[in-house]
Design an enzyme around this catalytic site. Structure first.
Site, mmCIF file in Angstrom:
data_model
loop_
_atom_site.group_PDB
_atom_site.id
_atom_site.type_symbol
_atom_site.label_atom_id
_atom_site.label_comp_id
_atom_site.label_asym_id
_atom_site.label_seq_id
_atom_site.Cartn_x
_atom_site.Cartn_y
_atom_site.Cartn_z
ATOM 1 N N ASP A 114 32.871 18.577 4.130
ATOM 2 C CA ASP A 114 32.195 17.529 3.372
ATOM 3 C C ASP A 114 33.216 16.540 2.807
ATOM 4 O O ASP A 114 34.364 16.920 2.528
ATOM 5 C CB ASP A 114 31.395 18.134 2.218
ATOM 6 C CG ASP A 114 30.163 18.883 2.701
ATOM 7 O OD1 ASP A 114 29.768 18.679 3.864
ATOM 8 O OD2 ASP A 114 29.606 19.673 1.914
ATOM 9 N N PRO A 115 32.836 15.285 2.637
ATOM 10 C CA PRO A 115 33.786 14.270 2.142
ATOM 11 C C PRO A 115 34.509 14.664 0.858
ATOM 12 O O PRO A 115 35.707 14.385 0.708
ATOM 13 C CB PRO A 115 32.901 13.034 1.927
ATOM 14 C CG PRO A 115 31.801 13.206 2.924
ATOM 15 C CD PRO A 115 31.535 14.689 2.978
#
Length: 302
Positions: free
Chosen positions: A38-39
């Site tokens: 995930d970012p």
């Protein structure tokens, strides 16, 4: 370049952002990765370069380890601190309360993936539906949590840290959300760092800034690991020059004509195949019924 580059992914970068940086730095066209982060997550992200991308779908070890921080007393639509708050409540959980329930989340368990995930349902990403305010039923998935340790918990702030080792497909956000449900307080993930993936650890990583610097100096290749390193858990077999030529041309090998004739071989077992010069030629699968090692992957970097 052909091989594996282990990146310590920074926060606020998607996995594809990382690929874009590596591509610009190296001029490499064929690039892939072994699993998204995930970012807002950081940590181990193996990047496959050149002919190593051929191995992407054959990697056996997809187990991962994480250090995850969490907060009790609230829930969000994304199950982490970066989402919109859906509920807040008073939490007065003791460390012992958490320790008592962790065994429920260890071993082989069923987990419902979050709506904010890249899973596809009827051709649509779940996160695209979630952004439109649409929630749909999701089927649970069987995952394995090998170990789950409460590394730290502050009873005053109701914040803590978990160390997790788990199988492919495990959503740590969902795990923390489920823990919050059992505690009747709600819980959100506040930070996530992947410490191990595909057998690689943070010690194997370099930063994106370092990638750019090394590539500019023509020194990056020294940090690229071999494609063979993706399969270190497999036994290897060294074969003769004639056998290497046969294997490279698509031919199966006679198990009885290798050193495996004197060892126990399981049907379907995968072996790393190397020539006398210690060059990795690919993977072979044992067929004990026919007595052959059949090609599972041919690897011939140019």
């Amino acid at each position: 370049m052909n091989g594996v580059l282990i990146i310590d992914k920074p926060a606020e970068f998607t996995s594809f952002d990382v690929i874009a940086v590596v591509r610009r730095a190296t001029g490499q066209r064929k690039i892939g990765h072994t699993g998204t982060l995930d970012p807002n997550a950081t940590g181990v992200l193996p990047i496959l370069l050149g002919t190593a991308t051929k191995a992407q779908d054959l990697i056996f070890n997809h187990d991962k380890s994480y250090t995850a921080e969490f907060m009790l007393g609230k829930t969000t639509d994304t199950l982490d601190i970066w989402g919109s708050i859906t509920k807040e409540m008073h939490s007065n959980v003791k460390k012992s309360d958490i320790l008592n329930i962790l065994p429920q989340f260890t071993g082989t368990i069923d987990q419902i993936p979050p709506m904010y995930s890249a899973i596809q349902k009827n051709g649509q990403r779940l996160y695209d539906l979630a952004r439109k305010g649409i929630e749909i039923p999701r089927e649970s998935r069987r995952i394995t949590v090998y170990s789950l340790e409460l590394a730290d918990f502050d009873e005053k702030t109701q914040c803590g840290t978990l160390k997790i080792s788990c199988s492919k497909g495990t959503y740590v956000r969902s795990l923390i959300d489920d823990i919050g449900r059992v505690l009747n307080t709600g819980a959100v993930m506040t930070a996530l760092r992947r410490t191990q993936a595909c057998g690689f650890t943070l010690d194997d990583c370099i930063t994106l800034d370092r990638v750019t610097e090394l590539a500019g100096n023509g020194e990056l290749e020294a940090y690229v690991k071999s494609a063979e390193s993706l399969f270190e858990q497999c036994r290897y077999i060294c074969i003769s020059d004639a056998q290497a030529n046969r294997f490279s041309n698509g031919g199966a090998l006679d198990i009885a004509r290798t050193f495996l004739a004197k060892s126990t071989v399981k049907n379907g077992e995968i072996f790393r195949v190397k020539n006398r010069a210690d060059k990795f030629l690919g993977l072979a699968a044992a067929d004990t019924e026919t007595g052959q090692l059949k090609i599972h992957l041919q690897y011939n970097p140019r």
